[in-house]
Design an enzyme around this catalytic site. Structure first.
Site, PDB file in Angstrom:
ATOM      1  CD  GLU A  46      77.348  68.003  34.199  1.00  0.00           C
ATOM      2  OE1 GLU A  46      77.392  66.662  34.267  1.00  0.00           O
ATOM      3  OE2 GLU A  46      78.027  68.468  33.060  1.00  0.00           O
ATOM      4  CG  ASP A  57      78.514  57.503  37.562  1.00  0.00           C
ATOM      5  OD1 ASP A  57      78.881  58.460  36.898  1.00  0.00           O
ATOM      6  OD2 ASP A  57      77.357  57.317  37.798  1.00  0.00           O
TER       7      ASP A  57
END
Length: 258
Positions: A46, A57
């Site tokens: 990814e 995140d």
């Protein structure tokens, strides 16, 4: 056949997907990281599209994204760097990023560019499922790009089954409703969640992400899913290691070997 589907046909367990941020640690490292991951037997990759406001995140990936942006990375440059990568890279490639830069690029143009360079799927954490169904699914399918959807412990069974019915590739099983980041272990509550989803006998395989960083978390993830996704741990190793090769080798060692 889409490379993601081919992978899951050929391998049904202990799949390791590795996330890294494009343009990190250095602007032109993207393809070098890809080649090292493939050379060491990683199943799936990814590539993160850096963005200034990455809501899902944790600190490690946020900082990597900011450094990549400071290095000059952009979505257009990612596609430029991936030109010709399929001459040597055979593993499936997924782009992971937020809706804002993708929409600025134009979703149809984005899918065309993905198909042109050999990207097989995309993960867009802030794309609502209803919007995907209404506005994006048909375009992505036209270009054979799998849009991978995320589920969390709070996702209802009804929603999980809807996602399973209307997506291809795999389901990204977020280990908790928190942000990304390495964890030392998965508690009983998380493992109960893995077991509950496994018992649903879904059509799509699942990969567990968020928190996978060592042998204990990797083994717990793969015990009730087809595999696991490592992100923050590898991004940390890329920053700390002398070479990209050393970072990949250390990751494999920390996960208990492949």
């Amino acid at each position: 056949m889409n490379r993601i589907d081919k992978l899951f046909q050929q391998k049904t367990e202990k799949i390791l997907s590795v996330y890294f941020t494009a343009g990190f640690p250095k602007l032109n490292d993207t393809c070098t990281v890809l080649h090292e991951l493939q050379a060491h037997g990683i199943d799936l990759v990814e590539i993160g599209i850096p963005f200034s406001d990455p809501m899902a995140d944790g600190v490690v990936i946020q900082q990597a994204g900011q450094k990549a942006l400071n290095n000059g990375m952009s979505l257009a440059l990612i596609f430029e760097q991936l030109q010709g990568v399929r001459q040597t890279i055979t593993m499936p490639i997924i782009l992971m990023g937020y809706l804002n830069p993708i929409m600025q690029y134009g979703f149809e143009n984005f899918c065309k560019s993905c198909a042109a360079v050999g990207v097989d799927g995309v993960i867009i954490p802030d794309l609502p499922f209803a919007d995907y169904m209404q506005s994006y699914k048909a375009i992505a399918e036209q270009h054979d790009i799998h849009v991978i959807m995320l589920i969390t412990p709070e996702t209802s069974e009804e929603r999980v089954r809807l996602i399973d019915e209307h997506t291809k590739g795999f389901i990204y099983m977020v280990s908790s409703a928190a942000t990304t980041g390495a964890q030392q272990s998965f508690d009983e509550k998380k493992q109960d969640y893995f077991k509950r989803i496994d018992a649903m006998n879904l059509r799509n395989p699942r990969l567990v992400g968020f928190g996978v960083s060592n042998k204990a978390t990797f083994d717990a993830a793969i015990s009730h899913a087809a595999g696991a996704i490592v992100g923050s741990k590898f991004v940390q190793l890329l920053e700390q290691s002398a070479t990209i090769k050393q970072a990949v080798e250390q990751l494999i060692e920390d996960l208990g070997g492949l």
